[in-house]
Design a protein around this motif. Structure first.
Motif, PDB file in Angstrom:
ATOM      1  N   THR A  92       0.845  -1.187   0.000  1.00  0.00           N
ATOM      2  CA  THR A  92       0.000   0.000   0.000  1.00  0.00           C
ATOM      3  C   THR A  92       0.882   1.239   0.000  1.00  0.00           C
ATOM      4  OG1 THR A  92      -1.711  -1.190   1.219  1.00  0.00           O
ATOM      5  CG2 THR A  92      -1.817   1.227   1.269  1.00  0.00           C
ATOM      6  N   SER A 141      -2.149  -1.008  -3.633  1.00  0.00           N
ATOM      7  CA  SER A 141      -3.237  -0.179  -3.132  1.00  0.00           C
ATOM      8  C   SER A 141      -2.647   1.227  -2.977  1.00  0.00           C
ATOM      9  CB  SER A 141      -3.736  -0.672  -1.778  1.00  0.00           C
ATOM     10  OG  SER A 141      -4.333  -1.938  -1.920  1.00  0.00           O
ATOM     11  N   THR A 154      -3.208   5.459  -1.860  1.00  0.00           N
ATOM     12  CA  THR A 154      -3.896   6.614  -1.304  1.00  0.00           C
ATOM     13  C   THR A 154      -3.100   7.839  -1.717  1.00  0.00           C
ATOM     14  OG1 THR A 154      -4.756   5.404   0.598  1.00  0.00           O
ATOM     15  CG2 THR A 154      -4.605   7.789   0.823  1.00  0.00           C
ATOM     16  N   PRO A 195      -9.318   9.188  -8.399  1.00  0.00           N
ATOM     17  CA  PRO A 195     -10.262   8.271  -7.742  1.00  0.00           C
ATOM     18  C   PRO A 195     -10.536   6.983  -8.512  1.00  0.00           C
ATOM     19  CG  PRO A 195     -11.040  10.518  -7.545  1.00  0.00           C
ATOM     20  CD  PRO A 195      -9.869  10.550  -8.496  1.00  0.00           C
ATOM     21  N   ALA A 226      -7.170   5.229  -7.040  1.00  0.00           N
ATOM     22  CA  ALA A 226      -6.644   5.472  -5.693  1.00  0.00           C
ATOM     23  C   ALA A 226      -7.724   6.067  -4.804  1.00  0.00           C
ATOM     24  CB  ALA A 226      -5.461   6.449  -5.778  1.00  0.00           C
ATOM     25  N   ASP A 227      -7.507   5.933  -3.506  1.00  0.00           N
ATOM     26  CA  ASP A 227      -8.315   6.691  -2.557  1.00  0.00           C
ATOM     27  C   ASP A 227      -7.668   8.061  -2.437  1.00  0.00           C
ATOM     28  OD1 ASP A 227     -10.055   4.533  -1.933  1.00  0.00           O
ATOM     29  OD2 ASP A 227      -8.561   3.735  -0.532  1.00  0.00           O
ATOM     30  N   MET A 232      -7.630  11.555  -0.207  1.00  0.00           N
ATOM     31  CA  MET A 232      -8.064  12.140   1.063  1.00  0.00           C
ATOM     32  C   MET A 232      -7.041  13.159   1.543  1.00  0.00           C
ATOM     33  SD  MET A 232      -7.372   8.871   3.625  1.00  0.00           S
ATOM     34  CE  MET A 232      -8.311   7.757   2.606  1.00  0.00           C
ATOM     35  N   TRP A 266      -6.455  11.011   6.557  1.00  0.00           N
ATOM     36  CA  TRP A 266      -5.579   9.830   6.559  1.00  0.00           C
ATOM     37  C   TRP A 266      -4.969   9.599   7.941  1.00  0.00           C
ATOM     38  CZ3 TRP A 266      -0.002   9.885   6.772  1.00  0.00           C
ATOM     39  CH2 TRP A 266       0.564   8.616   6.680  1.00  0.00           C
ATOM     40  N   SER A 321      -7.330   8.162  10.357  1.00  0.00           N
ATOM     41  CA  SER A 321      -7.650   6.747  10.141  1.00  0.00           C
ATOM     42  C   SER A 321      -6.599   5.813  10.716  1.00  0.00           C
ATOM     43  CB  SER A 321      -7.808   6.479   8.638  1.00  0.00           C
ATOM     44  OG  SER A 321      -6.549   6.467   7.982  1.00  0.00           O
TER      45      SER A 321
END
Length: 184
Positions: free
Chosen positions: A118, A143, A145, A168, A171-172, A174, A179, A182
């Motif tokens: 990730t 993955s 972000t 998007p 990827a995510d 934010m 982040w 989270s």
């Protein structure tokens, strides 16, 4: 269980100097780095750099060909990571020779060796290293972000289109605050 790494891309003196009139733009990068370190997420720095004489640069390359002709020393101070986001001992600084963080670098070998799957992306510029790295990382099945406020571009409209419409899809996207929240 997934294992993440924060990529801090192209925060070198010569690139950050384009944003010198607004030093607050560095704060989200600093916050992301601090959150990663606090939560034991590896921080990996990526910079663009060349051998003396720019032997890796073909004259047809519109972006780097001009740099090779500029007379700027290939390994000079401009290529170093900016002091405001300075790596700590043990944090890798990877040198790439093209736009993507993977291009001509050891990034993929480091990620594989640490079993990282990730990627948390931050960098300058959104339409350069971030876009190229998102695309290549997605093709390599990571993955992803993207930290929207820890990415900068000289063209705010391009930055917005990439964050809202392009990234998007792979990827995510934010903010650093979301982040970091989270991770708790």
């Amino acid at each position: 269980m997934s294992k993440s790494a924060l990529l801090v891309m192209d925060l070198q003196n010569s690139i950050i100097s384009r944003y010198a009139s607004n030093p607050e733009v560095i704060a989200p990068f600093q916050q992301a780095i601090e959150a990663a370190r606090t939560h034991h997420i590896p921080v990996i720095y990526v910079r663009v750099g060349f051998m003396e004489g720019y032997t890796e640069v073909h004259p047809r390359n519109k972006m780097f060909g001009r740099l090779a002709q500029s007379g700027i020393p290939a390994g000079g101070e401009g290529m170093q990571i900016h002091d405001s986001v300075k790596p700590q001992p043990g944090e890798p600084v990877i040198t790439k020779v093209r736009v993507s963080a993977f291009a001509g670098s050891t990034l993929e070998q480091i990620l594989r060796a640490q079993e990282i799957d990730t990627l948390i992306l931050s960098g300058i510029s959104t339409s350069g290293v971030v876009l190229s790295t998102v695309r290549e990382a997605a093709d390599k099945d990571y993955s992803i972000t993207v930290l929207s406020d820890a990415c900068l571009d000289l063209d705010p409209e391009v930055h917005g289109v990439l964050m809202d419409k392009v990234f998007p899809r792979q990827a995510d996207v934010m903010t650093v605050e979301t982040w970091a929240g989270s991770l708790a």
